[in-house]
Design an enzyme around this catalytic site. Structure first.
Site, PDB file in Angstrom:
ATOM      1  N   TRP A   1       1.247 -32.729   8.527  1.00 45.46           N
ATOM      2  CA  TRP A   1       2.852 -32.578   8.768  1.00 45.46           C
ATOM      3  C   TRP A   1       3.415 -33.952   8.763  1.00 45.46           C
ATOM      4  O   TRP A   1       4.594 -33.938   8.743  1.00 45.46           O
ATOM      5  CB  TRP A   1       3.044 -31.731  10.095  1.00 45.46           C
ATOM      6  CG  TRP A   1       2.882 -30.193  10.039  1.00 45.46           C
ATOM      7  CD1 TRP A   1       3.480 -29.007   9.668  1.00 45.46           C
ATOM      8  CD2 TRP A   1       1.541 -29.482  10.339  1.00 45.46           C
ATOM      9  NE1 TRP A   1       3.052 -27.923   9.843  1.00 45.46           N
ATOM     10  CE2 TRP A   1       1.735 -28.038  10.160  1.00 45.46           C
ATOM     11  CE3 TRP A   1       0.300 -30.072  10.706  1.00 45.46           C
ATOM     12  CZ2 TRP A   1       0.802 -27.224  10.385  1.00 45.46           C
ATOM     13  CZ3 TRP A   1      -0.654 -29.003  11.161  1.00 45.46           C
ATOM     14  CH2 TRP A   1      -0.346 -27.660  10.869  1.00 45.46           C
TER      15      TRP A   1
ATOM     16  N   ARG B   1      -6.035 -27.009  18.684  1.00 44.62           N
ATOM     17  CA  ARG B   1      -5.929 -25.847  18.206  1.00 44.62           C
ATOM     18  C   ARG B   1      -6.801 -24.830  18.794  1.00 44.62           C
ATOM     19  O   ARG B   1      -6.422 -23.638  19.212  1.00 44.62           O
ATOM     20  CB  ARG B   1      -6.208 -25.921  16.673  1.00 44.62           C
ATOM     21  CG  ARG B   1      -6.155 -24.697  15.903  1.00 44.62           C
ATOM     22  CD  ARG B   1      -6.417 -24.808  14.308  1.00 44.62           C
ATOM     23  NE  ARG B   1      -6.614 -23.639  13.681  1.00 44.62           N
ATOM     24  CZ  ARG B   1      -7.800 -23.168  12.925  1.00 44.62           C
ATOM     25  NH1 ARG B   1      -8.859 -24.140  12.894  1.00 44.62           N
ATOM     26  NH2 ARG B   1      -7.977 -22.260  12.359  1.00 44.62           N
TER      27      ARG B   1
ATOM     28  N   HIS C   1       2.443 -29.193  16.036  1.00 38.10           N
ATOM     29  CA  HIS C   1       2.665 -29.592  14.385  1.00 38.10           C
ATOM     30  C   HIS C   1       2.580 -30.996  14.259  1.00 38.10           C
ATOM     31  O   HIS C   1       2.409 -31.494  13.000  1.00 38.10           O
ATOM     32  CB  HIS C   1       3.255 -28.730  13.463  1.00 38.10           C
ATOM     33  CG  HIS C   1       2.697 -27.214  13.596  1.00 38.10           C
ATOM     34  ND1 HIS C   1       3.522 -26.469  12.938  1.00 38.10           N
ATOM     35  CD2 HIS C   1       1.381 -26.646  14.130  1.00 38.10           C
ATOM     36  CE1 HIS C   1       2.847 -25.182  13.015  1.00 38.10           C
ATOM     37  NE2 HIS C   1       1.755 -25.386  13.572  1.00 38.10           N
TER      38      HIS C   1
ATOM     39  N   HIS D   1      -5.468 -21.544  20.482  1.00 34.88           N
ATOM     40  CA  HIS D   1      -5.895 -20.011  20.074  1.00 34.88           C
ATOM     41  C   HIS D   1      -6.562 -19.389  20.922  1.00 34.88           C
ATOM     42  O   HIS D   1      -6.440 -18.094  20.992  1.00 34.88           O
ATOM     43  CB  HIS D   1      -6.584 -20.245  18.713  1.00 34.88           C
ATOM     44  CG  HIS D   1      -5.815 -20.701  17.114  1.00 34.88           C
ATOM     45  ND1 HIS D   1      -5.972 -20.191  16.127  1.00 34.88           N
ATOM     46  CD2 HIS D   1      -4.574 -21.245  17.286  1.00 34.88           C
ATOM     47  CE1 HIS D   1      -5.146 -20.496  15.227  1.00 34.88           C
ATOM     48  NE2 HIS D   1      -4.187 -21.169  16.085  1.00 34.88           N
TER      49      HIS D   1
END
Length: 356
Positions: A250, A106, A234, A110
């Site tokens: 998930w 992540r 995910h 990002h």
């Protein structure tokens, strides 16, 4: 440097932005959005434009002013040792599901996902997430934990930049969690502050649907197939109420790279979760797994859905396509030095990008 009348003229035309409608059939369509871009820094950054019929303005060459705090010095860094240092930090029984791997993914995502090919701003170069305003964005909540975890690696390897570290950490994490080999190369610089960070709002909003997803990813230069492949990340990690506001994993194996996200999205029955948090879905069978509104958009939109079906059936195809798309994401907006010492990448002519 442009005169004030010229700058005003260019700024007028540049207010209209181009959204790349890239489809897998090999054709590209372009539609105009009314997103407003601030070109008030024209006097310091400098850019050229050309108008075509209909008043269309293309940014030909956007460059950033000097002022980087730390230039990358790849020749001084042993990146095999950096990889080993990152790998040693992944496992921790006191953190989510026993691994920092999903959080590192992540972080790299990002740090890179702010890029816009419209004006060549944003992207992983600069390592700006360690500064305000980027560090304080709602979409980046919790990522300070990843940055703090990686600080020891940065200090142990002189010449390493934060920008390279954040992206390499994502690559190592994916590979260590059973994912594909991601092409990665050093050469990102660190900026001395967060002044070059773009405005907030460039990262995906999980509450939105297909059009928002396309707006975000087309701005970076991705097509529908690449979008679905990237969202397949995910398969890793989980959501937290104190970060995104959402809750839960998930898949049942959140520290293992796989195509399970796509298989579950198609095969399980999903219902709205009744709770006090934001809108999200839960699987009917166990109520232990979750999907976001943006995830559900992938099976509601026919163009996205066909890739979901493809990846659910073929995990190897997903891994190959993900590796290509993720490697591309990490390099957006980065000017890597060529063998002759010059740089290429972000400042490449936009005209050349479109027409070759």
């Amino acid at each position: 440097m442009y005169s004030r009348p010229a700058a005003r003229l260019v700024s007028t035309f540049a207010r209209r932005t181009l959204t790349t409608q890239a489809r897998n059939n090999g054709r590209q369509q372009y539609q105009w959005s009314r997103a407003r871009w601030n070109y008030a820094r024209t006097a310091t950054t400098g850019f050229a434009a050309v108008t075509l019929s209909g008043g269309i303005a293309f940014v030909l060459n956007a460059s950033t002013a000097p002022g980087d705090n730390k230039r990358a010095t790849p020749s001084k860094v042993d990146y095999d040792q950096v990889r080993k240092s990152i790998s040693a930090l992944l496992d921790d029984n006191n953190y989510d599901d026993g691994s920092y791997g999903p959080l590192f993914v992540r972080l790299g995502w990002h740090a890179s996902g702010t890029y816009s090919h419209l004006d060549s701003t944003g992207g992983s170069n600069g390592g700006c997430m360690r500064f305000e305003p980027e560090s304080g964005w709602g979409a980046n909540k919790g990522l300070h934990l990843a940055r703090e975890r990686l600080e020891s690696v940065y200090r142990a390897h002189p010449g390493l930049t934060y920008a390279d570290l954040y992206t390499l950490a994502a690559v190592v994490a994916i590979e260590e969690m059973g994912g594909p080999t991601i092409k990665w190369r050093p050469g990102r610089d660190d900026h001395k502050d967060g002044k070059k960070s773009p405005a907030d709002g460039r990262l995906p909003d999980a509450a939105q649907g297909a059009q928002h997803i396309r707006d975000i990813f087309y701005r970076m230069g991705f097509n529908d197939q690449e979008i679905v492949a990237l969202v397949g990340a995910h398969s890793l990690g989980r959501c937290h109420t104190d970060r995104s506001g959402y809750e839960g994993p998930w898949t049942n194996a959140p520290t293992t790279f796989s195509n399970e996200f796509f298989r579950l999205l198609l095969e399980e029955k999903w219902q709205l979760r009744r709770w006090k948090g934001p809108k999200q879905y839960e699987d009917v069978k166990t109520k232990a797994l979750m999907m976001l509104p943006a995830d559900m958009a992938l099976i509601e939109d026919p163009e996205f859905r066909k890739y979901v079906v493809q990846y659910a059936k073929d995990g190897d195809k997903f891994a190959t396509d993900f590796a290509a798309a993720f490697g591309k994401l990490l390099e957006l907006g980065v000017e890597f030095k060529t063998t002759d010492g010059s740089r290429h990448g972000k400042n490449e002519s936009f005209w050349k990008r479109i027409f070759g």
